[in-house]
Design a protein around this motif. Structure first.
Motif, PDB file in Angstrom:
ATOM      1  N   ALA A  63       0.882  -1.184   0.000  1.00 29.58           N
ATOM      2  CA  ALA A  63       0.000   0.000   0.000  1.00 29.58           C
ATOM      3  C   ALA A  63       0.907   1.217   0.000  1.00 29.58           C
ATOM      4  N   VAL A  64       0.558   2.226  -0.794  1.00 31.05           N
ATOM      5  CA  VAL A  64       1.361   3.452  -0.865  1.00 31.05           C
ATOM      6  C   VAL A  64       0.576   4.560  -0.185  1.00 31.05           C
ATOM      7  N   ARG A  65       1.231   5.225   0.740  1.00 24.67           N
ATOM      8  CA  ARG A  65       0.541   6.290   1.468  1.00 24.67           C
ATOM      9  C   ARG A  65       1.219   7.637   1.248  1.00 24.67           C
ATOM     10  N   GLY A  66       0.397   8.617   0.848  1.00 25.60           N
ATOM     11  CA  GLY A  66       0.883   9.997   0.772  1.00 25.60           C
ATOM     12  C   GLY A  66       0.246  10.754   1.928  1.00 25.60           C
ATOM     13  N   GLY A  67      -0.854  11.453   1.635  1.00 26.27           N
ATOM     14  CA  GLY A  67      -1.577  12.175   2.683  1.00 26.27           C
ATOM     15  C   GLY A  67      -2.571  11.297   3.438  1.00 26.27           C
ATOM     16  N   GLY A  68      -2.785  10.066   2.977  1.00 23.75           N
ATOM     17  CA  GLY A  68      -3.696   9.150   3.669  1.00 23.75           C
ATOM     18  C   GLY A  68      -5.172   9.488   3.492  1.00 23.75           C
ATOM     19  N   HIS A  69      -5.520  10.253   2.464  1.00 25.60           N
ATOM     20  CA  HIS A  69      -6.916  10.683   2.289  1.00 25.60           C
ATOM     21  C   HIS A  69      -7.747   9.756   1.421  1.00 25.60           C
ATOM     22  N   SER A  70      -7.179   8.665   0.971  1.00 24.46           N
ATOM     23  CA  SER A  70      -7.949   7.749   0.123  1.00 24.46           C
ATOM     24  C   SER A  70      -9.252   7.375   0.822  1.00 24.46           C
ATOM     25  N   GLY A 125      -6.214  20.935  -4.539  1.00 25.51           N
ATOM     26  CA  GLY A 125      -7.458  20.752  -3.802  1.00 25.51           C
ATOM     27  C   GLY A 125      -7.682  21.790  -2.723  1.00 25.51           C
ATOM     28  N   VAL A 126      -8.766  21.606  -1.968  1.00 21.89           N
ATOM     29  CA  VAL A 126      -9.244  22.662  -1.077  1.00 21.89           C
ATOM     30  C   VAL A 126      -9.121  22.344   0.420  1.00 21.89           C
ATOM     31  N   VAL A 127      -8.559  21.195   0.773  1.00 18.21           N
ATOM     32  CA  VAL A 127      -8.364  20.876   2.193  1.00 18.21           C
ATOM     33  C   VAL A 127      -6.871  20.644   2.393  1.00 18.21           C
ATOM     34  N   GLY A 186      -4.078   7.593 -11.660  1.00 22.24           N
ATOM     35  CA  GLY A 186      -3.991   7.173 -10.259  1.00 22.24           C
ATOM     36  C   GLY A 186      -2.624   6.590  -9.935  1.00 22.24           C
ATOM     37  N   GLY A 187      -2.550   5.863  -8.831  1.00 15.51           N
ATOM     38  CA  GLY A 187      -1.256   5.349  -8.364  1.00 15.51           C
ATOM     39  C   GLY A 187      -0.845   4.032  -9.000  1.00 15.51           C
ATOM     40  N   ASN A 188      -1.273   3.783 -10.230  1.00 15.04           N
ATOM     41  CA  ASN A 188      -1.080   2.470 -10.857  1.00 15.04           C
ATOM     42  C   ASN A 188       0.324   2.183 -11.380  1.00 15.04           C
ATOM     43  N   GLU A 194       9.027  12.574  -6.636  1.00 16.50           N
ATOM     44  CA  GLU A 194       9.067  14.034  -6.838  1.00 16.50           C
ATOM     45  C   GLU A 194       8.165  14.429  -8.002  1.00 16.50           C
ATOM     46  N   PHE A 195       7.437  15.500  -7.796  1.00 16.89           N
ATOM     47  CA  PHE A 195       6.640  16.105  -8.873  1.00 16.89           C
ATOM     48  C   PHE A 195       7.277  17.455  -9.217  1.00 16.89           C
ATOM     49  N   GLU A 196       7.362  17.761 -10.505  1.00 15.86           N
ATOM     50  CA  GLU A 196       7.782  19.110 -10.901  1.00 15.86           C
ATOM     51  C   GLU A 196       6.568  19.825 -11.479  1.00 15.86           C
ATOM     52  N   ASN A 409     -16.090   8.712 -14.216  1.00 11.37           N
ATOM     53  CA  ASN A 409     -16.024   8.841 -12.782  1.00 11.37           C
ATOM     54  C   ASN A 409     -14.751   9.580 -12.466  1.00 11.37           C
ATOM     55  N   TYR A 410     -14.711  10.352 -11.404  1.00  9.54           N
ATOM     56  CA  TYR A 410     -13.456  10.991 -11.020  1.00  9.54           C
ATOM     57  C   TYR A 410     -12.720  10.056 -10.059  1.00  9.54           C
ATOM     58  N   VAL A 411     -11.559   9.595 -10.487  1.00  8.65           N
ATOM     59  CA  VAL A 411     -10.781   8.595  -9.733  1.00  8.65           C
ATOM     60  C   VAL A 411     -10.677   8.947  -8.245  1.00  8.65           C
ATOM     61  N   ASN A 412     -10.490  10.221  -7.946  1.00 10.38           N
ATOM     62  CA  ASN A 412     -10.259  10.621  -6.553  1.00 10.38           C
ATOM     63  C   ASN A 412     -11.539  10.730  -5.727  1.00 10.38           C
ATOM     64  N   PHE A 413     -12.691  10.650  -6.365  1.00 13.69           N
ATOM     65  CA  PHE A 413     -13.954  10.699  -5.627  1.00 13.69           C
ATOM     66  C   PHE A 413     -14.697   9.373  -5.788  1.00 13.69           C
ATOM     67  N   LEU A 448      -3.381  -1.521  -5.095  1.00 15.49           N
ATOM     68  CA  LEU A 448      -4.306  -0.864  -4.170  1.00 15.49           C
ATOM     69  C   LEU A 448      -4.543   0.566  -4.659  1.00 15.49           C
ATOM     70  N   ASN A 449      -5.470   0.682  -5.579  1.00 13.31           N
ATOM     71  CA  ASN A 449      -5.836   1.951  -6.231  1.00 13.31           C
ATOM     72  C   ASN A 449      -7.076   1.639  -7.069  1.00 13.31           C
ATOM     73  N   GLN A 450      -7.538   2.575  -7.876  1.00 11.88           N
ATOM     74  CA  GLN A 450      -8.602   2.223  -8.836  1.00 11.88           C
ATOM     75  C   GLN A 450      -7.855   1.451  -9.912  1.00 11.88           C
TER      76      GLN A 450
HETATM   77  C1  LIG Z   1     -11.087  15.782   3.169  1.00 10.25           C
HETATM   78  C2  LIG Z   1     -10.790  15.509   1.721  1.00 10.25           C
HETATM   79  C3  LIG Z   1     -10.748  16.567   0.838  1.00 10.25           C
HETATM   80  C4  LIG Z   1     -10.462  16.323  -0.520  1.00 10.25           C
HETATM   81  N1  LIG Z   1     -10.453  17.381  -1.388  1.00 10.25           N
HETATM   82  C5  LIG Z   1     -10.145  17.165  -2.674  1.00 10.25           C
HETATM   83  C6  LIG Z   1     -10.075  18.249  -3.601  1.00 10.25           C
HETATM   84  O1  LIG Z   1     -10.299  19.398  -3.254  1.00 10.25           O
HETATM   85  N2  LIG Z   1      -9.756  17.969  -4.887  1.00 10.25           N
HETATM   86  C7  LIG Z   1      -9.486  16.703  -5.317  1.00 10.25           C
HETATM   87  O2  LIG Z   1      -9.197  16.542  -6.504  1.00 10.25           O
HETATM   88  N3  LIG Z   1      -9.561  15.661  -4.465  1.00 10.25           N
HETATM   89  C8  LIG Z   1      -9.868  15.868  -3.174  1.00 10.25           C
HETATM   90  N4  LIG Z   1      -9.943  14.811  -2.306  1.00 10.25           N
HETATM   91  C9  LIG Z   1      -9.701  13.465  -2.823  1.00 10.25           C
HETATM   92  C10 LIG Z   1      -8.211  13.204  -2.844  1.00 10.25           C
HETATM   93  O3  LIG Z   1      -7.649  13.773  -4.010  1.00 10.25           O
HETATM   94  C11 LIG Z   1      -7.935  11.692  -2.893  1.00 10.25           C
HETATM   95  O4  LIG Z   1      -8.446  11.111  -1.735  1.00 10.25           O
HETATM   96  C12 LIG Z   1      -6.449  11.430  -3.017  1.00 10.25           C
HETATM   97  O5  LIG Z   1      -6.264  10.072  -3.303  1.00 10.25           O
HETATM   98  C13 LIG Z   1      -5.729  11.803  -1.757  1.00 10.25           C
HETATM   99  O6  LIG Z   1      -4.353  11.665  -1.887  1.00 10.25           O
HETATM  100  P1  LIG Z   1      -3.494  11.337  -0.591  1.00 10.25           P
HETATM  101  O7  LIG Z   1      -2.069  11.325  -0.997  1.00 10.25           O
HETATM  102  O8  LIG Z   1      -3.909  12.196   0.539  1.00 10.25           O
HETATM  103  O9  LIG Z   1      -4.059   9.904  -0.262  1.00 10.25           O
HETATM  104  P2  LIG Z   1      -3.448   8.472   0.054  1.00 10.25           P
HETATM  105  O10 LIG Z   1      -4.550   7.775   0.747  1.00 10.25           O
HETATM  106  O11 LIG Z   1      -2.153   8.572   0.754  1.00 10.25           O
HETATM  107  O12 LIG Z   1      -3.249   7.885  -1.376  1.00 10.25           O
HETATM  108  C14 LIG Z   1      -4.321   7.724  -2.256  1.00 10.25           C
HETATM  109  C15 LIG Z   1      -3.905   6.914  -3.456  1.00 10.25           C
HETATM  110  O13 LIG Z   1      -2.861   7.569  -4.171  1.00 10.25           O
HETATM  111  C16 LIG Z   1      -1.700   6.786  -4.215  1.00 10.25           C
HETATM  112  N5  LIG Z   1      -0.558   7.680  -3.982  1.00 10.25           N
HETATM  113  C17 LIG Z   1      -0.476   8.699  -3.110  1.00 10.25           C
HETATM  114  N6  LIG Z   1       0.703   9.329  -3.246  1.00 10.25           N
HETATM  115  C18 LIG Z   1       1.384   8.684  -4.208  1.00 10.25           C
HETATM  116  C19 LIG Z   1       2.657   8.847  -4.810  1.00 10.25           C
HETATM  117  N7  LIG Z   1       3.492   9.840  -4.433  1.00 10.25           N
HETATM  118  N8  LIG Z   1       3.039   7.992  -5.791  1.00 10.25           N
HETATM  119  C20 LIG Z   1       2.204   6.998  -6.200  1.00 10.25           C
HETATM  120  N9  LIG Z   1       0.988   6.779  -5.663  1.00 10.25           N
HETATM  121  C21 LIG Z   1       0.581   7.631  -4.681  1.00 10.25           C
HETATM  122  C22 LIG Z   1      -1.896   5.749  -3.124  1.00 10.25           C
HETATM  123  O14 LIG Z   1      -1.303   4.551  -3.408  1.00 10.25           O
HETATM  124  C23 LIG Z   1      -3.393   5.555  -3.105  1.00 10.25           C
HETATM  125  O15 LIG Z   1      -3.822   4.634  -4.072  1.00 10.25           O
HETATM  126  C24 LIG Z   1     -10.220  15.008  -0.963  1.00 10.25           C
HETATM  127  C25 LIG Z   1     -10.278  13.945  -0.058  1.00 10.25           C
HETATM  128  C26 LIG Z   1     -10.561  14.196   1.268  1.00 10.25           C
HETATM  129  C27 LIG Z   1     -10.634  13.050   2.221  1.00 10.25           C
END
Ligand SMILES: Cc1cc2nc3c(=O)[nH]c(=O)nc-3n(C[C@H](O)[C@H](O)[C@H](O)COP(=O)(O)OP(=O)(O)OC[C@H]3O[C@@H](n4cnc5c(N)ncnc54)[C@H](O)[C@@H]3O)c2cc1C
Length: 459
Positions: A63-70, A125-127, A186-188, A194-196, A409-413, A448-450
């Motif tokens: 599992a790959v974790r960045g901000g943990g917001h998945s 994003g906005v949070v 996505g994270g596939n 690093e992002f530039e 669908n929006y991958v992140n939602f 572990l992604n879409q």
């Molecule tokens: C409170 C909240 C507010 C949000 N607001 C917005 C918004 O304004 N706009 C928007 O577009 N989305 C928003 N989102 C959705 C957000 O973009 C996704 O949840 C996104 O996956 C979060 O990334 P993360 O690094 O925090 O999550 P994580 O849970 O750490 O990772 C999510 C996925 O991305 C992969 N990943 C993360 N970092 C990397 C990396 N460096 N390399 C490869 N894979 C990686 C992980 O493997 C995992 O599959 C929001 C979510 C929440 C919970």
């Protein structure tokens, strides 16, 4: 007991017997209470490569974790390894080039603070506690998207550690197919260390925040529809409405707090004086029950809902794109909004268009460039006893809205159930993505992604 040593790894490793294990395995959505065998926190791309090689040699799920917001919990797993990128959170701003190098585990707030020191922004994003990594790889929507495009539209290159531990640079000139796939896939395809990004000049916004009780919500949605459908609508103008219970913000009249209604945020990211005429006219016409019209620092806006959406909440999400907000859809939205129970759940209407729509739909792996609205239905609550009710509300709301949605669908939602499939998320790009996946991750190590299944053959 000492945690397992990973050969060639100079970061921190946390095992189940460490004092900080529980804090380290917790992600934003408290629905996902999982117990990995170990959590590895790399300090460098080389560490990331070492962790991937170790996991593969030991047969551990990654599992790959960045901000943990998945929201579906992709950044933590049972028994496997979590590669937690939080120590890779350096932001370097290059003023002459107007670019930033952003570490793969950086939070949006860290990007904003570093770039705003120079009056520059990354549209994201906005949070502020969201990870820049996950958000970027899925596309990246936010308050500057009509003006400057999605976050991926500002991405210039990325350093990627692939499934076999190779460290690559992907850009328009190097590994161009991988670079295309990273922008929406996505994270596939690997772990981005690093992002530039290209940055843009901006340090304040003019905002109009309004609340109307539900009885008046129709005229608000109709007005947003009209403003955003106007071919002359400026990129600087962004309309977002939230059907929800009013929450306690400084400008809210106390008697409305907790009442179902519509909160809207109409934002102007251009010259405030010019925007004042536009936003004042909207406020005068709409006559909100409570409102605020002000010029605010960009950094202030970027943290304004941090506490409302704090870590540890429970979430279940459904979302989709729409070409319009027809009357039938408004009927359905108002009916569903009347039954919202949690003070945090909401239906979000996010206007798209502007700079997003001017990028060719084949230019990146995010193909839904022409959609006009993103309708997001995040049910969010605190108490596990409400799980069943809130999930049912989100599902019923989505079922009612679905006939009015366009493709994709929006991958992140997205959640992880029912009709939320990778094919839906990636639309017509899925076949090209599957071929790129076969080149860079043929064994589907990053699953572990879409998830996109690797397909080597050309259809
Ligand atoms: C409170 C909240 C507010 C949000 N607001 C917005 C918004 O304004 N706009 C928007 O577009 N989305 C928003 N989102 C959705 C957000 O973009 C996704 O949840 C996104 O996956 C979060 O990334 P993360 O690094 O925090 O999550 P994580 O849970 O750490 O990772 C999510 C996925 O991305 C992969 N990943 C993360 N970092 C990397 C990396 N460096 N390399 C490869 N894979 C990686 C992980 O493997 C995992 O599959 C929001 C979510 C929440 C919970």
């Amino acid at each position: 007991m000492a945690p397992t040593a990973i050969p060639g790894f100079s970061g921190t490793v946390i095992g189940p017997h460490e004092a900080d294990y529980d804090a380290a395995r917790a992600i934003w959505n408290a629905m996902h209470d999982r117990r990995p065998a170990l959590i590895a926190r790399p300090q460098s791309a080389k560490d990331v490569a070492a962790a991937i090689r170790y996991a593969r040699a030991e047969g551990l799920l990654i599992a790959v974790r960045g901000g943990g917001h998945s929201m579906p919990g992709h950044s933590v797993c049972d028994d496997g390894i979590v590669i937690d990128l939080r120590a890779l959170n350096q932001v370097r701003v290059y003023l002459r080039a107007q670019t930033a190098i952003v570490g793969g585990g950086t939070l949006l707030g860290e990007v904003d603070r570093a770039t705003q020191q120079h009056g520059l922004v990354l549209p994201a994003g906005v949070v502020s506690h969201t990870g820049a990594g996950g958000l970027t790889l899925g596309g990246g929507v936010g308050r500057l998207m009509r003006r400057f495009g999605l976050t991926i539209d500002s991405l210039q290159s990325a350093e990627v550690v692939t499934a076999d531990g190779e460290i690559l640079r992907a850009s328009a000139d190097e590994h161009a197919e991988l670079f295309w796939a990273l922008r929406g896939g996505g994270g596939n395809f690997g772990i981005v260390t690093e992002f530039e990004f290209a940055l843009h000049e901006l340090s304040e916004l003019l905002i109009l925040a309004t609340f109307h009780p539900l009885a008046d919500a129709r005229q608000v949605i109709e007005r947003g529809r009209r403003e955003m459908a106007d071919p002359a609508a400026r990129d600087e103008l962004l309309w977002t409405s939230f059907l929800r219970r009013a929450h306690d913000v400084p400008w809210m009249t106390p008697e409305f707090v907790g009442r179902p209604g519509i909160m809207s945020l109409v934002e102007w990211s251009g010259d405030p004086e010019e925007g004042l005429a536009v936003l004042s006219r909207i406020r005068d016409d709409l006559q909100p029950a409570a409102s605020d019209l002000a010029v605010v620092p960009f950094l202030f806006m970027q943290t304004i809902t941090d506490d409302l959406f704090a870590h540890g909440l429970r979430t279940y999400i459904k979302a989709g794109f729409a070409d319009d907000l027809p009357d039938g859809l408004i009927d359905v939205l108002l009916e569903r909004a009347a039954s919202v129970r949690s003070p945090i759940s909401q239906v979000e209407l996010l206007a798209l268009g502007g700079a997003i729509a001017r990028v060719d739909s084949g230019a990146t792996a995010f193909p839904f460039r022409q959609a006009r609205w993103l309708i997001n239905i995040p049910a969010t609550w605190r108490d596990a006893a409400d799980d069943e009710h809130e999930i049912a509300w989100a599902r019923a709301t989505y079922a009612a809205v679905k006939p009015y949605l366009s493709e994709g669908n929006y991958v992140n939602f997205m959640g992880d159930d029912e009709d939320d499939t990778a094919a839906g998320a990636y639309g017509r790009t899925i076949e090209r993505l599957a071929r790129i996946k076969a080149v860079y991750d043929p064994d589907n190590v990053f699953q572990l992604n879409q998830n996109i299944k690797p397909t080597a053959s050309t259809p």
